[in-house]
Design an enzyme around this catalytic site. Structure first.
Site, PDB file in Angstrom:
ATOM      1  N   SER A   1     -63.425  24.429 -53.199  1.00  0.00           N
ATOM      2  CA  SER A   1     -64.989  24.885 -53.219  1.00  0.00           C
ATOM      3  C   SER A   1     -65.255  24.691 -51.251  1.00  0.00           C
ATOM      4  CB  SER A   1     -65.635  24.484 -53.239  1.00  0.00           C
ATOM      5  OG  SER A   1     -65.629  22.918 -53.170  1.00  0.00           O
TER       6      SER A   1
ATOM      7  N   LYS B   1     -70.771  27.156 -50.233  1.00  0.00           N
ATOM      8  CA  LYS B   1     -72.575  27.365 -49.836  1.00  0.00           C
ATOM      9  C   LYS B   1     -73.375  28.731 -48.988  1.00  0.00           C
ATOM     10  CE  LYS B   1     -73.117  22.770 -50.904  1.00  0.00           C
ATOM     11  NZ  LYS B   1     -74.130  22.778 -52.022  1.00  0.00           N
TER      12      LYS B   1
ATOM     13  N   GLU C   1     -82.018  21.518 -47.230  1.00  0.00           N
ATOM     14  CA  GLU C   1     -82.156  19.316 -46.950  1.00  0.00           C
ATOM     15  C   GLU C   1     -80.666  20.071 -46.931  1.00  0.00           C
ATOM     16  OE1 GLU C   1     -81.984  21.339 -50.075  1.00  0.00           O
ATOM     17  OE2 GLU C   1     -80.117  20.527 -51.209  1.00  0.00           O
TER      18      GLU C   1
END
Lengths: 393, 255
Positions: free
Chosen positions: A377, A89, A111
């Site tokens: 990830s 991220k 968000e």
């Protein structure tokens, strides 16, 4: 066929910008400027330096020897779990915070579902000294207390989304409403390849560093810069977009997107959008989404909060429809078993999201000569409570 | 000429009311319409509820959630409105988000509206650009006015573009915000109302968002043709019920 966005913001029939007029000036400004800003040498220099020195890139492309022997194929893990903040991220939030600064914005909103994107956003806001407000569903705030605490330590304000189902989709609605209410000084850092154009393309470009590294890393170890398969999990789809990006137009590379089947496709508790979704509009984008026949957006379910989204980015909708990527759905139980399997076989505790991608090894047969890259990830620290409950540790 | 255009020619400031279909109870739609027309309301926006209303504040969000819980759907709304033109004569506009219309089928939706006698649509998340390219011809075919929003941030060039595509009126959002009552209007908003009036657009403007009482109605209509009350009416309905609608309009003292 192109798998990239066209000049109107569409991937095939998916994408576009279905937004209230109140958002138009902000989205239009971003659309007109994002490419030229991203391509500026000083932007690239700063972005690259932060990815290297702050986020810890390049992340290793690790040859998983024991796993490869067990499955009789060549398995590489792209170690996004080793990024600062614990997942891919941060690649996007670093890019977008630099974008926000160049657009002259001083207030950041985001968000978050599980809290990973919220933490990654709070992190870069702390780094740059910018005000940060993270919207999070009331239910997710209860479920993900450690990440709420992390965001607070990083100086962000966490605002509960109390509307609708009080999870990720409602947190996204609240962030969009905040942007409507604050149209001048605020930049909205969306966490996935979703939302109105240009967000899906911008986020995919920031995440594309994943496949850029895979290419040269494979060249070093395998003597060729393409794998036979790239496997990644898909909620909104940002890690998959990054892992696929530089292989999209090379059909020799098989792309596998892994969705969360939850308790099973037909149980009513699932997040497998490619199977259960229909074309529609969610969060400003025309894409596949789970909805009632009357067009009300339904609540998805997955044990992993990061895959618990009722839509999928428009690029992935196009990859699915055009059959460029194969979509496979994996249940909670399969994913949880793989969380354990990877821990014991390779000494890596994966995020439950990422564990879904590994379960493809049980579903699909690979040749001994195949080079299979699995995008790992995120790391599993954030999921420890879920693992503890599931396995009764 | 459709009812919206005729109404806009009347020499008065227009009061328009928004309510969410299916709220407070599923079958309140028709009684609410009757009460509004009987009490002198000039035009009505009937809200088709949506699960994820991006442009709405808490009051309308909650009414939508409740309406959906009550079982409201596009089909049910059309069913309730089937014979509405036998009794209701003021312009009726359906206001809703694009996804439910897409799932119904945009053309089928428009056709149904024409059949019933709906005069126009307001679709906040269908931007003028997408409309002009893909849907304008369908709306025209079924005689529907599509109403677009402008905000204080909308550039003059874009307002002129919206004006050129619009038929009926322009929905002027009073401030940079989601829907909801906010008390009074400040200097910046008054300037925006005046600035927009001076553009001399082909379509009259009706102000919405933040109109809740006589004072805000008058401020909004100093320069504009009319104003829309939504959240304040929903709040009233929630607290007082359908039977008291006359009282709400008396409070507004609209003549």
């Amino acid at each position: 066929m192109s798998y990239h966005v066209n000049e109107k913001g569409y991937y095939g029939e998916f994408g576009g910008a279905y937004i209230p007029e109140m958002l138009y000036p902000n989205v239009a400004e971003l659309r007109e400027q994002y490419l030229s800003i991203m391509l500026q040498p000083d932007f690239q220099a700063e972005f690259r330096a932060l990815l290297r020195d702050y986020a810890g890139r390049p992340t290793p492309l690790y040859f998983a020897k024991r796993l490869s022997e067990k499955y009789n194929t060549k398995i590489y893990l792209k170690r996004e779990d080793l990024c600062h903040t614990g997942a891919h991220k941060v690649n996007n939030t670093i890019g977008q915070i630099l974008m926000a600064q160049r657009l002259g914005k001083t207030r950041i909103i985001a968000e978050t579902g599980a809290g990973q994107h919220g933490v990654a956003t709070a992190t870069v806001c702390a780094l740059m000294g910018l005000e940060c407000i993270v919207y999070m569903g009331e239910i997710d705030i209860e479920r993900q207390a450690p990440n709420v605490a992390r965001m607070k330590m990083l100086g962000a304000e966490v605002r509960p989304a109390k509307s609708g189902s009080r999870t990720l989709k409602d947190a996204t609605n609240e962030a969009i409403r905040d942007w409507i209410n604050n149209p001048v000084d605020t930049h909205y850092i969306i966490g996935s390849v979703v939302g109105p154009h240009p967000y899906p393309d911008m986020v995919a470009r920031f995440q594309s560093v994943i496949s850029e590294e895979i290419k040269y890393q494979l060249l070093e170890t395998e003597g060729r810069d393409i794998p036979d398969y790239v496997i990644a999990c898909v909620g909104g789809g940002s890690n998959a977009a990054g892992a696929f990006y530089h292989f999209l137009d090379d059909e020799r590379v098989n792309l596998i997107a892994v969705e969360a089947a939850g308790k099973g496709i037909d149980t009513g508790e699932s997040a497998a959008t490619s199977v259960l979704g229909k074309i529609g509009i969610i969060h400003g984008s025309k894409t596949l989404l789970m909805q009632t026949p009357d067009g009300q957006i339904t609540e998805p379910y997955s044990i992993s909060a990061g895959l618990d989204y009722p839509g999928v980015g428009p690029m992935h909708a196009h990859l699915f429809r055009s059959r460029r990527a194969e979509f496979i759905s994996i249940t909670d139980d399969q994913a949880m078993q793989w969380g354990l399997e990877l821990s014991k076989t390779e000494g890596i505790i994966p995020a439950i999201e990422s564990a879904h991608a590994f379960a493809v090894l049980d579903v699909k047969k690979f040749k001994p000569t195949d080079v299979v890259v699995i995008n790992l990830s995120g790391r599993g620290d954030k999921d420890l409570n879920t693992y503890i409950k599931y396995f009764n540790f | 000429m459709n009812r919206i255009k005729l109404k806009l020619q009347e020499n008065k400031k227009l009061l328009s009311i928004y309510f969410t279909a299916g709220f407070p109870s599923l079958n309140d739609t028709v009684p609410i319409l009757h009460a509004l027309e009987e009490n002198g309301v000039d035009m009505v926006e009937i809200g088709l509820p949506f699960s994820d209303p991006l442009a709405d504040g808490p009051t309308i969000q909650e009414s939508s959630t409740q309406a959906l819980r009550n079982g409201m759907t596009s089909d049910k709304l059309f069913g309730q409105l089937k014979d509405i033109r036998k009794t209701i004569h003021i312009p009726l506009i359906i206001m809703g988000y694009f996804n439910p219309m897409m799932q119904y089928g945009v053309e089928k939706f428009c056709q149904k509206c024409q059949e019933i006698g709906i005069d126009g649509l307001i679709i906040p998340d269908l931007s003028v650009d997408v409309y002009e390219e893909n849907y304008q011809s369908i709306f025209k075919q079924y005689g529907l006015s599509n109403i677009f929003l402008i905000t204080p941030q909308t550039s003059e060039a874009r307002i002129r573009f919206i004006d050129s595509v619009s038929e009926g009126f322009i929905y002027m959002v009073s401030s940079a915000s989601v829907t909801g009552a906010k008390g009074t209007f400040g200097e910046a908003q008054k300037q925006y109302f005046e600035r927009t009036a001076k553009l001399d657009l082909k379509n009259p403007q009706i102000v919405g968002f933040g109109i809740s009482n006589r004072q805000t109605f008058e401020q909004a209509t100093t320069f504009a043709k009319g104003a829309i009350i939504g959240s304040a009416f929903i709040k009233f309905l929630k607290e007082n019920g359908v039977e008291k609608i006359a009282h709400f309009l008396k409070m507004l003292n609209h003549d």
